[in-house]
Design an enzyme around this catalytic site. Structure first.
Site, PDB file in Angstrom:
ATOM      1  N   HIS A  85     102.320  22.028   2.441  1.00 56.23           N
ATOM      2  CA  HIS A  85     101.980  22.969   1.377  1.00 56.23           C
ATOM      3  C   HIS A  85     103.256  23.521   0.737  1.00 56.23           C
ATOM      4  O   HIS A  85     104.276  23.649   1.403  1.00 56.23           O
ATOM      5  CB  HIS A  85     101.180  24.149   1.942  1.00 56.23           C
ATOM      6  CG  HIS A  85      99.823  23.764   2.397  1.00 56.23           C
ATOM      7  ND1 HIS A  85      99.581  23.236   3.646  1.00 56.23           N
ATOM      8  CD2 HIS A  85      98.618  23.817   1.773  1.00 56.23           C
ATOM      9  CE1 HIS A  85      98.288  22.986   3.776  1.00 56.23           C
ATOM     10  NE2 HIS A  85      97.676  23.325   2.651  1.00 56.23           N
ATOM     11  N   MET A 119     107.818  22.943   9.448  1.00 56.44           N
ATOM     12  CA  MET A 119     108.387  21.765   8.791  1.00 56.44           C
ATOM     13  C   MET A 119     109.596  22.146   7.945  1.00 56.44           C
ATOM     14  O   MET A 119     110.558  21.382   7.851  1.00 56.44           O
ATOM     15  CB  MET A 119     107.336  21.045   7.952  1.00 56.44           C
ATOM     16  CG  MET A 119     106.196  20.453   8.779  1.00 56.44           C
ATOM     17  SD  MET A 119     106.720  19.486  10.221  1.00 56.44           S
ATOM     18  CE  MET A 119     107.701  18.219   9.459  1.00 56.44           C
ATOM     19  N   ASP A 134     127.531  13.059   6.771  1.00 57.54           N
ATOM     20  CA  ASP A 134     128.019  12.508   5.505  1.00 57.54           C
ATOM     21  C   ASP A 134     129.441  12.972   5.197  1.00 57.54           C
ATOM     22  O   ASP A 134     130.280  12.174   4.785  1.00 57.54           O
ATOM     23  CB  ASP A 134     127.081  12.914   4.365  1.00 57.54           C
ATOM     24  CG  ASP A 134     127.585  12.434   3.016  1.00 57.54           C
ATOM     25  OD1 ASP A 134     127.804  11.215   2.855  1.00 57.54           O
ATOM     26  OD2 ASP A 134     127.782  13.279   2.120  1.00 57.54           O
TER      27      ASP A 134
END
Length: 160
Positions: A85, A119, A134
């Protein structure tokens, strides 16, 4: 297997076993907080780059950049995970510190709403770890993102 709401099953499958976004319209708003953590092993060559509390590379300050990336990722979670959501986040804090040979990344996310922010916290911690990787890969590719896990959540049906 049909998803029967009286049994614990996959909440994102409907009665026909098709993907669906969970309907939270009947829930009441509550204050929700989730904390997630990612850990990334940093080999000695990377740890040697520390100056103060951060690693400095040609791309910039690694931990500071990873913190910003983690916050941005938490805000973009529903764009990355299809059935999440869209939430208005009340707060998001990412902290990074060294514990031995590992950078520990903690992402804490808060909202007031009908569904949790697990999440968002997991996404924030994960993307912050990927950003560290990275930015340091010019030194070595021997870094290992070892784990990402939910540390705690409060405010829903059950706390963890």
């Amino acid at each position: 297997m049909v998803n029967d709401s009286s049994q614990q099953g996959f909440s994102h499958l409907n009665a026909a076993d098709q993907p669906t976004m969970v309907d939270v319209s009947g829930k009441t708003d509550s204050n929700r907080v989730a904390v997630a953590e990612s850990r990334i092993f940093l080999p000695e060559i990377v740890r040697q780059q520390f100056s103060g509390t951060d690693i400095h590379t040609a791309k910039g300050a690694v931990f500071q950049t990873a913190i910003l990336a983690g916050i941005m990722a938490a805000k973009k979670t529903p764009d990355l995970i299809p059935l999440c959501h869209t939430l208005l986040l009340n707060g998001c804090q990412v902290d990074i510190y060294m514990e031995g040979e590992e950078a520990v990344i903690r992402c804490m996310v808060k909202t007031t709403g009908k569904t949790g922010v697990e999440m968002e916290a997991l996404t924030g911690a994960s993307i912050a770890a990927l950003t560290v990787y990275d930015m340091c890969k010019a030194f070595t590719h021997e870094m290992v993102i070892r784990q990402t896990q939910l540390i705690s959540k409060t405010g829903g049906k059950r706390d963890f």
